[in-house]
Design an enzyme around this catalytic site. Structure first.
Site, PDB file in Angstrom:
ATOM      1  N   ARG A 233      16.814  68.181 -38.108  1.00  0.00           N
ATOM      2  CA  ARG A 233      16.910  68.845 -36.876  1.00  0.00           C
ATOM      3  C   ARG A 233      16.036  70.369 -37.479  1.00  0.00           C
ATOM      4  O   ARG A 233      15.743  70.928 -38.604  1.00  0.00           O
ATOM      5  CB  ARG A 233      18.194  69.548 -36.660  1.00  0.00           C
ATOM      6  N   GLU A 262       9.825  73.279 -31.872  1.00  0.00           N
ATOM      7  CA  GLU A 262       8.927  72.115 -31.432  1.00  0.00           C
ATOM      8  C   GLU A 262       8.957  71.760 -30.128  1.00  0.00           C
ATOM      9  O   GLU A 262       8.349  70.745 -30.006  1.00  0.00           O
ATOM     10  CB  GLU A 262       8.831  71.224 -32.632  1.00  0.00           C
ATOM     11  N   HIS A 294       7.628  64.893 -34.735  1.00  0.00           N
ATOM     12  CA  HIS A 294       9.187  64.195 -34.195  1.00  0.00           C
ATOM     13  C   HIS A 294       8.421  62.470 -34.525  1.00  0.00           C
ATOM     14  O   HIS A 294       9.401  62.189 -33.368  1.00  0.00           O
ATOM     15  CB  HIS A 294       9.552  64.871 -33.728  1.00  0.00           C
TER      16      HIS A 294
END
Length: 328
Positions: A233, A262, A294
């Protein structure tokens, strides 16, 4: 059961449509747009909604879902920090997730980032494409014999620890709960992990205790020329402190599949836009930083597992016996 899927990409749709043939009692409608104050009204008439890791399911959204009769929020991801769980409980909405869709996929991506920043693969690729075959600026170091520090030794962190051991690294780890399967790893306190590690890889969840676990104080304790990787994270790392550490030449390389701020970028094509956030632009400007969007989860096996577990969560909820380990 009727489920409305938010923030779906073509690979999501392809995977779920393939899996749905075994779940005839479920009907799915797919939306490209994410859930928000403007789109939550589309959930009227549905039994459940399904969201992904970047979806912001705050208290007002959850309240609306409760008003519309939605009784189940399905997360097609492991993390759940983006959902207001207290409000969900007040609205009698069950929240279910996919806790272990493919730990190997994320761990392999973490190791790939570590290899890439260490051996400057991103720079070498560009140089050769421009007919520059010089090796200047591409020197890395051997991982064999070095020390890997793994923060968080759940399923993904445990896989990363095994990978690091497999390439000949000494493995130390930090976790509030020791993993008995990692008998080769030595558990240490964070300070020792920061001081001793040549590679630090983050695999812990984002909680109030792990928020900015990597800050300036932690960075100053690290070895010079350490490699830092984050596939967990973004808010585990203070971006401002990370940038300061990079500018002070603390890191040999930084590999980020997640980073603060993000949410506006992840999974989106913004190639014709000017990035307004200075943090993202600054991180992208450093030659020893690699950022991916991601994508650690993005393998065929992981997508298949996400689809199957999500639909199994829905059917278990319908039967009145939701899979307990998947309930948040």
């Amino acid at each position: 059961m009727k489920i409305l899927f938010y923030d779906t990409k073509q690979y999501d749709r392809d995977s779920f449509e393939k899996t749905m043939v075994n779940f005839p009692e479920i009907t799915i409608d797919f939306l490209k747009t994410d859930i928000s104050h403007r789109t939550v009204d589309l959930a009227k008439g549905y039994d459940a909604v399904c969201v992904f890791v970047a979806s912001d399911v705050g208290s007002e959204i959850v309240k609306k879902l409760g008003e519309y009769g939605v009784r189940l929020i399905l997360l097609r991801c492991a993390g759940f920090n983006n959902v207001d769980l207290e409000e969900a409980a007040r609205q009698s909405i069950t929240v279910m997730r996919v806790p272990g869709y493919s730990p190997e996929a994320v761990a392999e991506h973490a190791l790939a980032l570590a290899f890439a920043v260490n051996r400057h693969i991103h720079k070498a690729y560009i140089k050769v494409r421009e007919n520059n075959f010089s090796l200047v600026g591409l020197t890395g170091f051997n991982f064999k014999g070095k020390t890997a520090g793994i923060i968080g030794t759940g399923k993904i962190g445990a896989e990363m620890a095994r990978f690091c051991q497999g390439i000949g690294m000494n493995v130390i780890a930090y976790d509030m709960y020791k993993n008995p399967d990692l008998d080769f790893a030595r558990y240490v306190e964070l300070d020792e992990l920061f001081r001793s590690s040549d590679l630090i890889s983050l695999h812990c969840p984002l909680t109030k205790d792990t928020y900015h676990i990597i800050d300036l104080e932690a960075i100053e304790k690290m070895k010079d020329n350490v490699i830092l990787v984050n596939t967990s994270r973004g808010a585990l790392i203070s971006s401002e402190d990370l940038i300061r550490g990079i500018r002070q030449h603390k890191f040999a390389g930084v590999g980020l599949d997640v980073y603060e701020e993000e949410d506006e970028n992840v999974f989106e094509n913004r190639e014709n836009e000017i990035l307004e956030t200075s943090i993202t632009a600054r991180l992208l400007s450093f030659p020893n930083v690699i950022i991916t969007s991601h994508q650690g989860f993005l393998t065929e096996e992981a997508l298949e597992s996400i689809s199957l577990t999500t639909l199994q969560n829905a059917t278990s909820f319908m039967s009145g016996s939701p899979i307990s380990e998947n309930v948040v």
